[in-house]
Scaffold this motif. Structure first.
Motif, short mmCIF file in Angstrom:
data_model
loop_
_atom_site.label_atom_id
_atom_site.label_comp_id
_atom_site.label_asym_id
_atom_site.label_seq_id
_atom_site.Cartn_x
_atom_site.Cartn_y
_atom_site.Cartn_z
N VAL A 134 1.21 -1.23 -0.26
CA VAL A 134 0.26 -0.04 0.31
C VAL A 134 1.13 1.81 -0.29
N VAL A 135 1.76 1.66 0.77
CA VAL A 135 3.30 2.59 0.93
C VAL A 135 3.63 2.08 -0.42
N ARG A 136 3.69 1.50 -1.10
CA ARG A 136 4.69 2.05 -2.45
C ARG A 136 3.46 2.69 -3.55
N LEU A 137 2.64 1.24 -3.15
CA LEU A 137 1.33 2.36 -4.65
C LEU A 137 1.01 3.98 -4.20
N THR A 138 0.65 4.37 -3.09
CA THR A 138 0.69 5.08 -2.34
C THR A 138 1.90 5.78 -2.85
N ARG A 139 3.23 5.61 -3.06
CA ARG A 139 4.41 6.67 -3.57
C ARG A 139 4.30 7.25 -4.45
N ALA A 140 3.85 5.58 -5.53
CA ALA A 140 4.39 6.27 -6.78
C ALA A 140 3.24 6.80 -7.82
N LEU A 141 2.08 6.84 -6.57
CA LEU A 141 0.77 7.55 -7.78
C LEU A 141 0.52 8.17 -7.12
N ARG A 142 -0.39 8.42 -5.59
CA ARG A 142 -0.66 9.57 -4.88
C ARG A 142 0.63 9.55 -3.81
N PRO A 143 1.97 10.40 -3.52
CA PRO A 143 2.82 10.89 -2.97
C PRO A 143 1.57 12.06 -2.07
N GLU A 144 1.25 13.38 -2.48
CA GLU A 144 0.45 14.39 -2.36
C GLU A 144 0.48 13.86 -1.20
N GLY A 145 1.19 15.39 0.20
CA GLY A 145 0.64 14.81 1.02
C GLY A 145 1.67 14.38 2.31
N ILE A 146 1.83 13.46 1.82
CA ILE A 146 2.91 12.80 2.78
C ILE A 146 3.95 12.74 2.16
N LYS A 147 5.00 13.35 4.02
CA LYS A 147 7.04 12.85 3.00
C LYS A 147 7.69 11.87 2.97
N TRP A 148 7.89 11.80 2.01
CA TRP A 148 8.90 10.61 1.63
C TRP A 148 10.75 10.46 1.54
N PRO A 149 10.74 9.44 2.79
CA PRO A 149 12.45 9.56 2.60
C PRO A 149 13.51 8.66 1.21
N VAL A 150 14.71 8.93 1.48
CA VAL A 150 15.73 8.63 0.39
C VAL A 150 17.18 7.81 0.86
N ASP A 151 17.74 6.87 0.95
CA ASP A 151 18.90 6.59 1.78
C ASP A 151 19.99 7.39 1.88
N ASP A 152 20.47 7.18 2.07
CA ASP A 152 22.18 8.20 1.88
C ASP A 152 22.97 8.32 0.51
N GLU A 153 22.03 7.14 -0.63
CA GLU A 153 22.58 7.32 -2.14
C GLU A 153 21.34 7.91 -2.49
#
Length: 466
Positions: A134-153
């Motif tokens: 659910v997190v994966r598809l939300t991040r991909a298609l409807r990321p608005e309103g939520i902050k999404w992290p990235v790794d050190d790279e």
């Protein structure tokens, strides 16, 4: 009875559901609006003296084998609690990567303790859901309103502890089961608040019948699919196409991101080499992975119709366009014999290494109705009754499984011959685990450990010596 969620998480002695054991179990019931119902559950499960935990697991969880023995329930006690108190009728079991990890540990624990390993997530209105996809598809298609992290790279990452951190959610003790459960509830609330339509849609799609309506071989059509098997730069999301049947009434899907030309003229042997390639072989610079994977209907896959891409720049978000998809699909449909070769390879592919240990033979077959009755009689027997209880099982896995069940939970019920057989089996199991544990301990000893980590490794060595 009103349906409820039961969010749960495990901490385990290692990564293999067949070989390793549950050490901590935590859970929290909520209603479907994610309001907490009742008190949280946070318990230890005793690690038996036939198991050497992975030293890395102790460093991650901070749990020692000694702590589980002092504070924990036996596996038999925990299994009874899980079935009768936690995963009750109309409960939706829910976790984070739970379908692939936690649920498998629960299945194997129930199998070892003479409970049905499947009913806890399907019978009497029960079901399951996994928030990771659910997190994966939300991040991909409807990321608005939520902050999404990235790794050190700078690569996208969906680690629970990082999602909570960037969104200001309290998660002070990551890899503690109860802390992870509370954080997961907050992440579910976050998605439900900001993307309620997608949340409710994917909640409905946890039902395999709903997935089968969208993804099937009778009405083949491309669909959006988020899975851990897909590429990180594209948010683990692609457009897939149902190619052919897979074992256990599932379906093999082709990733239309990739041009089929390099694959459609391969021989069956060449396809088999790609499908069964080792991890080392896959690291070769010239290795081209076959862009095909099984979609398992009962694993709550995160799938959606192509129409979801028409809004909010959906095509751009996953770096695809209709022209490319149509081109690749046309080539795939024109490839005579390709789907049949792929189907044959997957049908003949071993799902996992065979084991002579009945505890690891859960998926070797279903029990007969007669054995199901005998299994129920075993778990309902008192320790005193087990002394002289020798059911005439039809399934050859069950007699040895019964010996292990008695030895772990009711050792006084064993005869001298049974105790001798158990000790022989236990010695073989420990000797099989020992080399990898010693190697890990040696690697860890070369690190600069904190005082707490030194304590954990001291406890590990004491467990090993005992």
């Amino acid at each position: 009875m009103a349906k409820t969620f039961f969010f749960y998480d495990l901490e385990t002695s290692g990564l293999s559901a067949r070989e390793d054991r549950i050490m901590q179990f935590a859970g929290q019931r909520t209603d479907l609006e994610l309001n907490k119902v009742g008190e949280p559950i946070n318990i230890m499960v005793k690690l038996n003296d036939d198991t050497l935990p992975a030293p890395e697991a102790l460093l991650i969880t901070g749990i020692t084998p000694q702590q589980t023995v002092e504070e924990g329930y036996s596996e038999a006690e925990f299994a009874k609690m899980a079935v009768e108190e936690f995963f009750t009728p109309d409960t939706i079991a829910i976790g984070y990567n739970s379908v692939r990890f936690d649920d498998e540990f629960m299945r194997h624990l129930l199998w070892r303790n003479f409970y049905d390993p499947y009913e806890w997530v399907w019978k009497d209105g029960r079901s399951r859901w996994d928030i990771l996809d659910v997190v994966r598809l939300t991040r991909a298609l409807r990321p608005e309103g939520i902050k999404w992290p990235v790794d050190d790279e700078g690569q996208p990452t969906n680690k629970l502890e990082l999602i909570t951190k960037v969104n200001g959610i309290s998660h002070d003790n990551a890899h503690d089961a109860l802390s992870d459960v509370e954080a997961l509830i907050d992440v579910a609330r976050l998605i439900r608040q900001h993307q309620p339509q997608l949340y409710e849609y994917l909640f409905k799609m946890r039902d395999k019948k709903q997935v089968q309506q969208l993804v099937n071989l009778d009405d083949k059509k491309p669909f959006v699919y988020a899975s851990g098997r897909y590429d990180r730069p594209y948010q683990k999301t692609t457009i897939a196409f149902p190619l052919t049947s897979a074992p256990h009434n599932n379906v093999l899907v082709y990733d239309l991101r990739y041009d089929p030309k390099p694959f459609i003229n391969l021989s069956q042997a060449e396809i088999e080499q790609k499908v069964n390639a080792s991890w080392q072989e896959r690291q070769a610079e010239d290795f081209q992975a076959l862009p095909i994977k099984p979609l398992q209907y009962n694993r709550c896959p995160a799938v959606a119709p192509l129409g979801v891409l028409a809004q909010n720049d959906g095509w751009d978000k996953i770096s695809l366009d209709q022209k490319t998809i149509e081109k690749h699909l046309k080539l795939l449909l024109a490839a005579d014999g390709f789907a049949e070769k792929v189907r044959t390879v997957y049908e003949n592919r071993p799902e996992f290494a065979k084991s002579d240990d009945p505890e690891a033979q859960l998926y070797d077959g279903f029990l007969s109705d007669a054995d199901r009755l005998r299994v129920e009689a075993v778990r309902n027997s008192t320790p005193k009754q087990l002394v002289d209880f020798h059911p005439e099982f039809q399934d050859e896995r069950l007699p040895e499984l019964l010996l292990h069940y008695k030895a772990r939970n009711f050792s006084r019920s064993l005869s001298e011959d049974e105790m001798r057989s158990w000790e022989e089996w236990r010695a073989k199991r420990l000797s099989r685990q020992l080399p990898k544990v010693l190697e890990s301990l040696q690697q860890i000893a070369s690190r600069d450990l904190s005082e707490q980590e030194q304590f954990l490794m001291t406890e590990m060595n004491l467990w090993l010596e005992s």
